[in-house]
Design a protein around this motif. Sequence first.
Motif, mmCIF file in Angstrom:
data_model
loop_
_atom_site.group_PDB
_atom_site.id
_atom_site.type_symbol
_atom_site.label_atom_id
_atom_site.label_comp_id
_atom_site.label_asym_id
_atom_site.label_seq_id
_atom_site.Cartn_x
_atom_site.Cartn_y
_atom_site.Cartn_z
ATOM 1 N N LYS A 160 18.309 96.660 -15.681
ATOM 2 C CA LYS A 160 18.208 98.300 -14.977
ATOM 3 C C LYS A 160 18.683 99.681 -15.173
ATOM 4 C CE LYS A 160 16.988 98.370 -10.510
ATOM 5 N NZ LYS A 160 15.393 98.293 -10.831
ATOM 6 N N VAL A 161 18.102 100.000 -16.317
ATOM 7 C CA VAL A 161 18.227 101.406 -16.765
ATOM 8 C C VAL A 161 18.456 102.073 -15.739
ATOM 9 C CG1 VAL A 161 17.047 101.133 -19.178
ATOM 10 C CG2 VAL A 161 15.766 102.222 -17.138
ATOM 11 N N GLU A 162 17.823 102.267 -14.407
ATOM 12 C CA GLU A 162 17.997 103.475 -13.507
ATOM 13 C C GLU A 162 19.892 103.573 -12.417
ATOM 14 O OE1 GLU A 162 14.193 101.445 -12.998
ATOM 15 O OE2 GLU A 162 16.157 100.648 -12.914
ATOM 16 N N ILE A 163 19.987 102.521 -13.447
ATOM 17 C CA ILE A 163 21.929 102.528 -12.608
ATOM 18 C C ILE A 163 22.598 102.386 -13.856
ATOM 19 C CG2 ILE A 163 20.829 101.404 -9.512
ATOM 20 C CD1 ILE A 163 22.034 98.698 -11.615
ATOM 21 N N ALA A 164 22.539 102.456 -15.142
ATOM 22 C CA ALA A 164 22.854 102.435 -16.377
ATOM 23 C C ALA A 164 24.398 103.531 -16.198
ATOM 24 C CB ALA A 164 22.600 102.951 -17.462
ATOM 25 N N ILE A 167 29.751 96.755 -20.586
ATOM 26 C CA ILE A 167 28.247 96.173 -20.434
ATOM 27 C C ILE A 167 26.967 97.340 -21.184
ATOM 28 C CG2 ILE A 167 26.537 97.842 -18.350
ATOM 29 C CD1 ILE A 167 29.780 97.718 -16.641
ATOM 30 N N GLN A 168 25.678 96.379 -21.349
ATOM 31 C CA GLN A 168 24.862 96.567 -21.901
ATOM 32 C C GLN A 168 23.581 96.995 -21.142
ATOM 33 O OE1 GLN A 168 24.767 95.018 -25.875
ATOM 34 N NE2 GLN A 168 26.461 93.749 -25.947
ATOM 35 N N THR A 169 22.689 97.896 -21.574
ATOM 36 C CA THR A 169 21.369 97.698 -20.195
ATOM 37 C C THR A 169 20.343 98.004 -21.590
ATOM 38 O OG1 THR A 169 22.314 99.235 -18.859
ATOM 39 C CG2 THR A 169 20.198 99.517 -18.991
ATOM 40 N N VAL A 170 19.222 96.906 -21.483
ATOM 41 C CA VAL A 170 17.971 96.668 -22.409
ATOM 42 C C VAL A 170 17.051 96.849 -20.742
ATOM 43 C CG1 VAL A 170 16.738 95.623 -23.477
ATOM 44 C CG2 VAL A 170 18.538 96.369 -24.085
ATOM 45 N N GLY A 171 15.703 97.848 -20.969
ATOM 46 C CA GLY A 171 15.142 97.964 -19.795
ATOM 47 C C GLY A 171 14.252 98.791 -20.224
ATOM 48 N N GLY A 172 13.728 99.679 -18.985
ATOM 49 C CA GLY A 172 12.471 100.181 -19.024
ATOM 50 C C GLY A 172 11.418 100.105 -20.000
ATOM 51 N N GLY A 173 11.312 100.593 -21.944
ATOM 52 C CA GLY A 173 10.013 100.162 -22.596
ATOM 53 C C GLY A 173 10.688 99.709 -23.123
#
Length: 435
Positions: A55-59, A80-86
């Motif tokens: 969830k890129v919105e809460i990164a 913490i790694q974030t992979v999302g959105g596009g």
Amino acid sequence: MKRNVLLSFTLLLAFVLVLSGCGGNNNESGSGNSKESSGSAAKGETKTIKIFQFKVEIAEALNRLKTDYEASHPGIKLDIQTVGGGSDYGAALKAKFASGEEPDIFNVGGQSDLDTWIDNVEDLSNEKWASDVIDVAKEPLTRDGKLYGQPMNIEGYGFIYNKDLFAKAGITEVPTTLSGLEDAAKKLQAAGITPFVNGYQELWVLGNHLLNVAFAHQQDPAGFVKGLNDGTASIADNEVFSNWVKLFDLTLKYSNKNPLTTDYNTEMAMFAGGEAAITQQGNWTQTMIDGVNPNLNLGIMPMPISDDSKENDTIYVGVPNYWVVNKNSPVKAEAKEFLNWLATTPEGQKYITEDFKFIPAFKNITTTSDVLGDLGSSVLEYSQQGKTLGWYFNNYPDGAFNEFGSQMQAYIAGNTDAAGLLKNLQQTWDNLKAK
């Protein structure tokens, strides 16, 4: 009426939001069924919990959480790694496991995802928070009576709309029919306002959320999915899917330029900047929009596929994802403690409700409309009125949404017609379903 299948969800969600929050102040940590390590590292030792989430919105909020959690848990570090959105989170997660860099906590979406990851995830049935999960949020990650995930939240989506731009165009009522939606689009155009900004570069916007509209409006959505799997139902000759194409066409007719090259971030920046009045998204975008313009007057409205106003006056509500623990993690106890902290302590619950702006999926966590923002409040209102339909994209065959999204992009590009699109969707399901 088919929306009644979600009646239990509506009642439970309303219950969640009026409870006084009892049980939310439990500060104990660790597993609820054993005397595993408390999760705090031994003196002088540092343990790292690797979290891989989509969830890129809460990164940004997760970065603040990381600082707070590490300060209150000496010897614990969060990676913490974030992979999302596009980006394709599912493919990235599989690559992590294939490379041997397995995360300790990661996200699983629902039934088909659990099928994929069942051999890698820990049974969380006896964690302290498990008894507080609302029933509708348990089912997708329950197998043989065991709960394998902690629900992130409850989310809803439809068409987000800018109320001030609607007023400027003279639109006084939210459209609940397909013809009403087109009338609104025409009024917006006449006022010099782009009706829709479509982020159709994103496969998930198309193959998951937009396509789900056709599944959710089936008389018996779960039965329709079962029929697709056993060969007794068909997308290609289904009346609801044919009507759904008309909605798809309408969004294209009144679209921003180049929707196929408009990604998620661009879509939200354009909408938040007032460049268009409507976009297909959900309450998870509140923090992104607030980052550009916190003063927008927003709402969520239906995505109608016909002129039956009663049947179309709904939005789509479900659990977007779950936190799961890698059962082979060397810091499994610490990972469980983190999830317990998130769901059972005032500090963790504050992040869920205030920082993430989530509608909680727990009976012991309360929130209010002023905390949720316009979009979360709109989801809450539809839910309390029983005007919700479900999410069925988690029932797709593994990998199908990418194929569906690509086929929908081909339709946008003019490489196939409506009949060809529906035929291709059917063929993809047949090719990928479990034999």
